[in-house]
Design a protein around this motif. Sequence first.
Motif: not given
Lengths: 371, 371
Positions: A32-35, A37
């Motif tokens: 869910g993180q915005e990146h 990776h």
Amino acid sequence: MIYLDFNRTTPLAPSVLEAMQPYWSTHYMLPGQEHAHAHAVGEALEGARESIAAMAGCESFEIVFTSGGTEANNLAILGLLGAAEPGHVLVSQLEHESVLGPLSGLPRRDPRWTIETIPCAPSGIISPLKVEAMLRADTRLVCLQGANAIVGTIQPVREVADRCHNRGICVHCDATQMFGKVPVDVKHLRADTVAISGHKFYGPKGSGAIYVRRGLQLDPITFGEPREMGLRPGAENIPGCIGLGAAASLAERYCVEANDQLAELRDHFVDHLSEQLPTPPLVLCEASPRLPNTVALELPGDARRIHDSARELALATAQAHSPPDEFTRSLRAIGRSDSQIGRTLRVSLGWTTSNEQVERAASLIAEAFDS
Amino acid sequence: MIYLDFNRTTPLAPSVLEAMQPYWSTHYMLPGQEHAHAHAVGEALEGARESIAAMAGCESFEIVFTSGGTEANNLAILGLLGAAEPGHVLVSQLEHESVLGPLSGLPRRDPRWTIETIPCAPSGIISPLKVEAMLRADTRLVCLQGANAIVGTIQPVREVADRCHNRGICVHCDATQMFGKVPVDVKHLRADTVAISGHKFYGPKGSGAIYVRRGLQLDPITFGEPREMGLRPGAENIPGCIGLGAAASLAERYCVEANDQLAELRDHFVDHLSEQLPTPPLVLCEASPRLPNTVALELPGDARRIHDSARELALATAQAHSPPDEFTRSLRAIGRSDSQIGRTLRVSLGWTTSNEQVERAASLIAEAFDS
């Protein structure tokens, strides 16, 4: 140590450990993180889901990750029944505690629930005709395991499921002892939900999954940020899921080949032991379809003495605790007396078991009964 | 990548990975197995429990392992309320989905449950007096987090707990954002149950625990072979538990020292950014007690443009999805408008964050608002 207790847990396969490794400290972000990776981690997670779906013969959106087989059985059963009108549930006498447990609490919470046990024949097989005769108009679910952990018998899940589906009744299959040991195709099995446990087939402890048939409505049993098709919240155990996927790929590739070897080793072990004992052991459920790695043997004396005299051996015997565990319950279900159960041991082989190990194990067991 | 999103998840610490490693393929047995190797694994598991108890300031039998923070919150809340008469529950406006989720389903299942929200002041702090004024004769539980993930405010859990305990009311504290970041002594916190999440402080994903105050009665929410004081069934995730124990030891040793450095780095970052922006950013809840690693900043323009222009930066901004996530909910709770929320970013530093990284991050953010 000669480890002959693979039905209880397995070591992690080296290639599985290797697959998990980068996701601890390098690719540690969450989907869910915005990146970029994080997106790559999300793709790896979906790749793992696809590997499990490929092993199980289903679509990847039908696979829901859990923290293990116990959670898988709980979520499948309580999730299914949470979305149903209270009624009747049939459960086979051979089931694990994580199938019996969620069911046994239901009537306390709502007396309209009735849980009924399907008796088992001495063959270790549940009869589809008997199940059919026990179905009621208000039956909501039938729980039948894929294979029994103790005697190794493989159940006629498909035949039971067909009879249930004719009447619109769902079937849950605890297949934790079957995945990775024999090929399992959930579409052939025809169960509506199927539980998978990673540590039973060289995957990581703390990993598991459920197959949930497309279109089936389940309620979650824990709540939080929506994940896993809304069925299982919480930050994903990424290394665990990746490891489960890697174990599934391994099983898909090597399971059939390994099975022939395991069945041969198992029979060699029984032969070797029989030659050395004054009275040959009784192989339980010998005539029934069984897991190739599993054998339950009734010996001339108390099986627990093996733990004292052959300390390098790891295998399963009845534990003297109450309530009775899976070992005792399974053997009682096939009609063994408590004194017979005390003389029984369960040997379960694995991919690392060697010919020398089973020969040495047979000799150690024979010596234990000689003294 | 410059990773400034440690409140979301952390990389596994190298020493934690090292501690877990032998339990995958070498010491792979489970505590219940009948063998000296299995007993040694059981001892290692209890050692990990003791490490967590030492960090948390409690007895080891008060620690129950779970599969993560979400399960910890669910088990504490549903376990506590499952053993209680239906009544009233107070929950702070700042809580995570895994606290709100288990509560919001209760009134649907039994209309005698009432869930009421404790409003938050613009300071980001829940007032103990306000909580006291909202307590009712039938209040069963008050849920108050230890620290907020977004603005970093540290809540007066002890002051709230004292007011609740005076009336025999239990308090659950989601301390997943606090453990490993500031010293937490559960006896000082005085909450009855406290949730811990491994991956928030350099421990493994898929690991967590609850502190359950001695003598407190909880119902399990999943069922199977009894483990973890009867509260959590299933084969133990041994490497995960060992890893959580190792992370706890690490936090106990380095947390205080790291905090001074983190607070300094955080302030350096804010100063550096303020110097480069035409209008200095607004530090939210600046006057309140806050986590040393966390800062939420309101910028002159849309914060999401950072994700496009500074792709090497990993940090948190509002996500445009519905229902609103923790980020948006937390900021709304302290009175920020949706347009202000769209201009907010949350930076959370970690043990591996360097001076160079925060300076570079500040420059990248300033550049994003220059273009």
